[in-house]
Scaffold this motif. Structure first.
Motif, mmCIF file in Angstrom:
data_model
loop_
_atom_site.group_PDB
_atom_site.id
_atom_site.type_symbol
_atom_site.label_atom_id
_atom_site.label_comp_id
_atom_site.label_asym_id
_atom_site.label_seq_id
_atom_site.Cartn_x
_atom_site.Cartn_y
_atom_site.Cartn_z
ATOM 1 N N PRO A 1 -6.942 25.419 -14.073
ATOM 2 C CA PRO A 1 -8.211 24.831 -14.536
ATOM 3 C C PRO A 1 -9.064 24.296 -13.385
ATOM 4 N N TYR A 2 -9.984 25.116 -12.898
ATOM 5 C CA TYR A 2 -10.897 24.655 -11.852
ATOM 6 C C TYR A 2 -12.111 23.981 -12.462
ATOM 7 N N GLU A 3 -12.653 23.016 -11.739
ATOM 8 C CA GLU A 3 -13.901 22.380 -12.156
ATOM 9 C C GLU A 3 -15.040 22.869 -11.272
ATOM 10 N N ALA A 4 -16.120 23.278 -11.915
ATOM 11 C CA ALA A 4 -17.312 23.711 -11.182
ATOM 12 C C ALA A 4 -18.137 22.484 -10.840
ATOM 13 N N SER A 5 -18.844 22.532 -9.739
ATOM 14 C CA SER A 5 -19.697 21.383 -9.414
ATOM 15 C C SER A 5 -21.140 21.626 -9.846
ATOM 16 N N GLN A 6 -21.376 22.732 -10.526
ATOM 17 C CA GLN A 6 -22.700 22.996 -11.115
ATOM 18 C C GLN A 6 -22.489 23.886 -12.352
ATOM 19 N N PRO A 7 -23.501 23.985 -13.212
ATOM 20 C CA PRO A 7 -23.306 24.760 -14.455
ATOM 21 C C PRO A 7 -23.234 26.270 -14.203
ATOM 22 N N LEU A 8 -22.058 26.715 -13.781
ATOM 23 C CA LEU A 8 -21.889 28.137 -13.437
ATOM 24 C C LEU A 8 -22.049 29.042 -14.651
ATOM 25 N N ASN A 9 -21.851 28.482 -15.849
ATOM 26 C CA ASN A 9 -21.999 29.344 -17.033
ATOM 27 C C ASN A 9 -23.457 29.734 -17.290
ATOM 28 N N LYS A 10 -24.379 29.134 -16.531
ATOM 29 C CA LYS A 10 -25.789 29.553 -16.613
ATOM 30 C C LYS A 10 -26.127 30.572 -15.516
ATOM 31 N N LEU A 11 -25.217 30.695 -14.541
ATOM 32 C CA LEU A 11 -25.505 31.548 -13.373
ATOM 33 C C LEU A 11 -24.695 32.848 -13.371
ATOM 34 N N ILE A 12 -23.516 32.773 -13.966
ATOM 35 C CA ILE A 12 -22.623 33.938 -13.975
ATOM 36 C C ILE A 12 -22.750 34.636 -15.325
ATOM 37 N N LEU A 13 -22.733 35.959 -15.334
ATOM 38 C CA LEU A 13 -22.871 36.724 -16.575
ATOM 39 C C LEU A 13 -21.518 37.323 -16.966
ATOM 40 N N THR A 14 -21.272 37.397 -18.250
ATOM 41 C CA THR A 14 -20.047 38.034 -18.727
ATOM 42 C C THR A 14 -19.966 39.446 -18.147
ATOM 43 N N GLY A 15 -18.822 39.764 -17.553
ATOM 44 C CA GLY A 15 -18.637 41.081 -16.956
ATOM 45 C C GLY A 15 -18.801 41.096 -15.441
ATOM 46 N N ASP A 16 -19.415 40.033 -14.868
ATOM 47 C CA ASP A 16 -19.532 39.958 -13.402
ATOM 48 C C ASP A 16 -18.133 39.950 -12.778
ATOM 49 N N GLU A 17 -17.996 40.593 -11.630
ATOM 50 C CA GLU A 17 -16.707 40.605 -10.919
ATOM 51 C C GLU A 17 -16.634 39.374 -10.018
ATOM 52 N N LEU A 18 -15.581 38.563 -10.200
ATOM 53 C CA LEU A 18 -15.460 37.306 -9.443
ATOM 54 C C LEU A 18 -14.217 37.311 -8.580
ATOM 55 N N SER A 19 -14.260 36.507 -7.523
ATOM 56 C CA SER A 19 -13.080 36.324 -6.684
ATOM 57 C C SER A 19 -12.949 34.846 -6.332
ATOM 58 N N ILE A 20 -11.824 34.231 -6.774
ATOM 59 C CA ILE A 20 -11.586 32.814 -6.474
ATOM 60 C C ILE A 20 -10.702 32.728 -5.241
ATOM 61 N N ASP A 21 -11.162 31.960 -4.256
ATOM 62 C CA ASP A 21 -10.374 31.717 -3.042
ATOM 63 C C ASP A 21 -9.728 30.340 -3.194
ATOM 64 N N MET A 22 -8.425 30.325 -3.479
ATOM 65 C CA MET A 22 -7.753 29.057 -3.780
ATOM 66 C C MET A 22 -7.583 28.183 -2.556
ATOM 67 N N LYS A 23 -7.554 28.819 -1.369
ATOM 68 C CA LYS A 23 -7.394 28.013 -0.141
ATOM 69 C C LYS A 23 -8.664 27.216 0.135
ATOM 70 N N ASN A 24 -9.794 27.860 -0.052
ATOM 71 C CA ASN A 24 -11.071 27.221 0.311
ATOM 72 C C ASN A 24 -11.830 26.646 -0.884
ATOM 73 N N ASN A 25 -11.214 26.764 -2.100
ATOM 74 C CA ASN A 25 -11.872 26.233 -3.310
ATOM 75 C C ASN A 25 -13.285 26.787 -3.499
ATOM 76 N N THR A 26 -13.390 28.104 -3.458
ATOM 77 C CA THR A 26 -14.686 28.731 -3.718
ATOM 78 C C THR A 26 -14.509 29.862 -4.730
ATOM 79 N N VAL A 27 -15.612 30.226 -5.383
ATOM 80 C CA VAL A 27 -15.627 31.430 -6.200
ATOM 81 C C VAL A 27 -16.812 32.278 -5.750
ATOM 82 N N THR A 28 -16.532 33.547 -5.512
ATOM 83 C CA THR A 28 -17.602 34.459 -5.101
ATOM 84 C C THR A 28 -17.902 35.414 -6.244
ATOM 85 N N ASN A 29 -19.187 35.497 -6.600
ATOM 86 C CA ASN A 29 -19.617 36.471 -7.590
ATOM 87 C C ASN A 29 -19.919 37.759 -6.832
#
Lengths: 431, 190
Positions: free
Chosen positions: B123-151
């Motif tokens: 369960p990651y917490e976003a620091s901004q409303p990512l559900n307004k920025l990311i679209l269903t079906g977008d390919e994402l990559s979470i980097d657990m070491k650096n705590n980032t998500v790349t769309n």
């Protein structure tokens, strides 16, 4: 250092003098509660992690109260009861309340109080989010999942973060048209469904202390609807009389220090408040009943851990006496004891049961029933586009069954008044 | 444990309660019998009203009709994800359907604990409303070491809040593994 009542209970359970808000501590658990939905998977995890022959840490401290899916033909639901029965036998659990026997009690949070398990100053964890109900007894009660419950079964301990507290003070004398449900729905409208996440909600003030235990339980029950970790009301003479009539076990009374610090404080004067509902589809979607009066409904439902206690039915009877309901109205006593009280408790010379029958209500057997929808044959389950006025605690989409139905959460007075007219109705129209 | 989680996004709104994640009528199935466990995959997120399922367009089921697994492995949501009932069946069903991580603005306490202590989904917490920025079906990559998500679809990277004090339990894979590693499984004084 000054502490709140919740901090003091944490400190006791962690064998400490003081615990600080925000630190995680390991608590010794006084009671673990489970039921038919979460008991079987909890027992599975327990056996998997501690071994097939492992014994629970203390059989006296495990309370198993099946209540969710009891009166249904669903085979999987029956199997879950069998799994509870089997585990209780294997582990020789004295506090198992089997379905189909005279030990069956009904809705767990209400039965815990009836059976004397709620003791001031103690720590209760339960595999049900409404375990916070027991905070009405000056104790800490909160909900957990199966994995955490399995951990407790094996060790008697669990980690928990010491919560910050929010204080809600209700002043004034409770008017006859107002109930604990109106108070908590008011708070929910003010702070939202995540307004108390990870925090303790402390209820205080002369209006709160004028309430019977049933009503105090309703207040604490819905702390979880604001995301609260626990709801809590300090012990007074009413609490002590209730507890002492049911158990001789010792307990410890804690109060918040006058200089304890709070995240926030809210003050209300109950004499200026009015009956409210939570409109579909969220418990914080508050409106005064007057402002939505006349909205057509298709069903009325009076039941559950928060709205199916004796006091709830006494309140409903005040309005239903001598009147007929205009829509299907289900009366679902929380427990076998409450069901029996419907036969013995009187209002203006009639038993509650007689009042409800003459009004045309359907009186169901005690269980959680349609509060959470349940299997397809559950009594009171919403269908299609039902609009239900209900004394239960949640109205998220699909909660009472149909995804297309809407639920208005309301006090038993409002649910009864609305049942009579078939429209949302302020109880003051009848009182 | 892996340090990169890659997969398709499934986007939801706010206050997704556990009745929407797994409706109560399905809670009768066993969580250990492999045939019955599949039902939790089939019904994961089936209680979300269709118009709010798979934003921004809606009417995108998390698990396609007739299937037991989801093509989406990262759930993006607004505040108060997992509120309501304490049922651990909720994070369990998301895991069974194939979800690996959730990125929500905030979580309800019991659901959050269940995710962490049961080791189901992260369960990651976003620091901004990512559900307004990311679209269903977008390919994402979470980097657990650096705590980032790349769309990867939109070619943009967002910071996530660090997991904080629960990171040790997440890395251990759940409360039991964590407790064994730290010698915490002795019984308390009953």
């Amino acid at each position: 250092m000054a502490q709140t009542i919740t901090q003091k209970i944490f400190a006791r359970a962690a064998n400490r003098k003081f615990v600080d808000v925000g630190e995680s501590v390991w608590l010794n658990v006084d009671v673990l509660l489970t039921h038919d939905v979460c008991g079987p998977p909890t027992f599975d995890i327990f056996k998997q992690e501690f071994g097939p022959d492992a014994k629970v840490w203390n059989p006296d401290k495990v309370v198993v109260l099946p209540d969710h899916y009891i009166f249904t033909a669903n085979e999987h639901a029956h199997r879950n009861i069998d799994l509870l029965r089997q585990f209780a036998a294997e582990q020789e659990l004295p506090n198992y309340y089997d379905v189909g026997t005279d030990r069956y009690r009904g809705v767990c949070h209400v039965a815990l109080a009836e059976e004397g398990f709620n003791l001031p100053g103690t720590v209760l964890f339960g595999t049900d989010s409404h375990t916070c109900t027991s905070g009405a007894f000056g104790m800490f009660g909160t909900g957990i999942g199966n994995t955490d419950a399995a951990f407790i079964l094996g060790t008697g301990k669990l980690w928990e973060k010491v919560p910050e507290s929010m204080k809600f003070t209700f002043e004034g004398k409770m008017p006859e048209y107002l109930t604990a449900k109106d108070l908590i729905l008011q708070i929910l409208g003010d702070i939202g469904t995540d307004g108390a996440t990870y925090r303790a909600m402390e209820f205080d003030g002369e209006a709160v202390y004028s309430l019977p235990m049933d009503e105090r339980m309703t207040l604490c029950n819905m702390a979880i609807e604001a995301g609260g970790m626990n709801g809590i009301i300090a012990v007074d003479a009413v609490t002590e009389a209730f507890v002492k009539a049911r158990t001789s076990k010792p307990y410890e009374i804690f109060h918040s220090d006058p200089d304890a610090s709070y995240h926030s404080m809210y003050r209300y004067n109950v004499e200026q408040m009015e009956p409210v509902v939570a409109m579909p589809h969220s418990p914080d979607n508050r409106a005064t009943v007057r402002s939505v009066a006349g909205t057509e409904i298709t069903k009325s439902y009076i039941g559950s851990c928060t709205g199916g206690k004796l006091t709830d039915f006494m309140l409903a009877a005040k309005i239903l006496k001598g009147r007929k309901v205009a829509v299907t109205t289900n009366i679902v006593p929380a427990t076998v004891l409450v069901a029996s009280q419907l036969e013995t408790e009187m209002y203006e010379g009639q038993t509650l049961r007689r009042i409800f029958e003459e009004a045309g209500c359907n009186i169901a057997l005690p269980s959680c029933a349609a509060c959470l929808g349940g299997p397809a044959d559950t009594v009171g389950r919403s269908v299609d586009n039902d609009l239900v006025v209900s004394t239960t605690n949640r109205n998220f989409p699909g909660r009472m069954g149909s995804k297309h139905a809407g639920v208005y959460l309301a006090s038993p007075l409002t649910a009864a008044a609305s049942a009579v007219t078939g429209k949302l109705t302020d109880p003051r129209d009848f009182l | 444990m892996e340090s990169i989680i890659q997969g398709k996004a499934y986007v939801l709104g706010k206050n997704i309660d556990t009745d929407q994640i797994i409706p109560a009528e399905h809670l009768v199935y066993s969580l250990s019998n492999p045939e019955e466990v599949k039902m939790y995959g089939k019904y994961a997120l089936s209680g979300v009203p269709p118009e709010q399922a798979g934003l921004p367009e809606g009417n995108v089921p998390f698990v396609p009709e007739g299937s037991y697994a989801s093509p989406y492995s990262i759930i993006i949501a607004g505040p108060n994800f997992g509120c309501g009932s304490s049922r651990e069946h909720a994070p369990f069903s998301l895991k069974v359907a194939g979800a690996k991580a959730i990125i929500a603005e905030s979580y309800a306490r019991i659901f959050y604990r269940n995710c962490v202590d049961g080791g189901f989904v992260i369960p990651y917490e976003a620091s901004q409303p990512l559900n307004k920025l990311i679209l269903t079906g977008d390919e994402l990559s979470i980097d657990m070491k650096n705590n980032t998500v790349t769309n990867l679809t939109q070619n943009v990277t967002y910071q996530l809040r660090p997991l904080g004090s629960v990171v040790d339990i997440v890395q251990a894979g759940g409360i039991f593994e964590y407790a064994r590693n730290n010698d915490l499984m002795a019984k308390s004084e009953a």
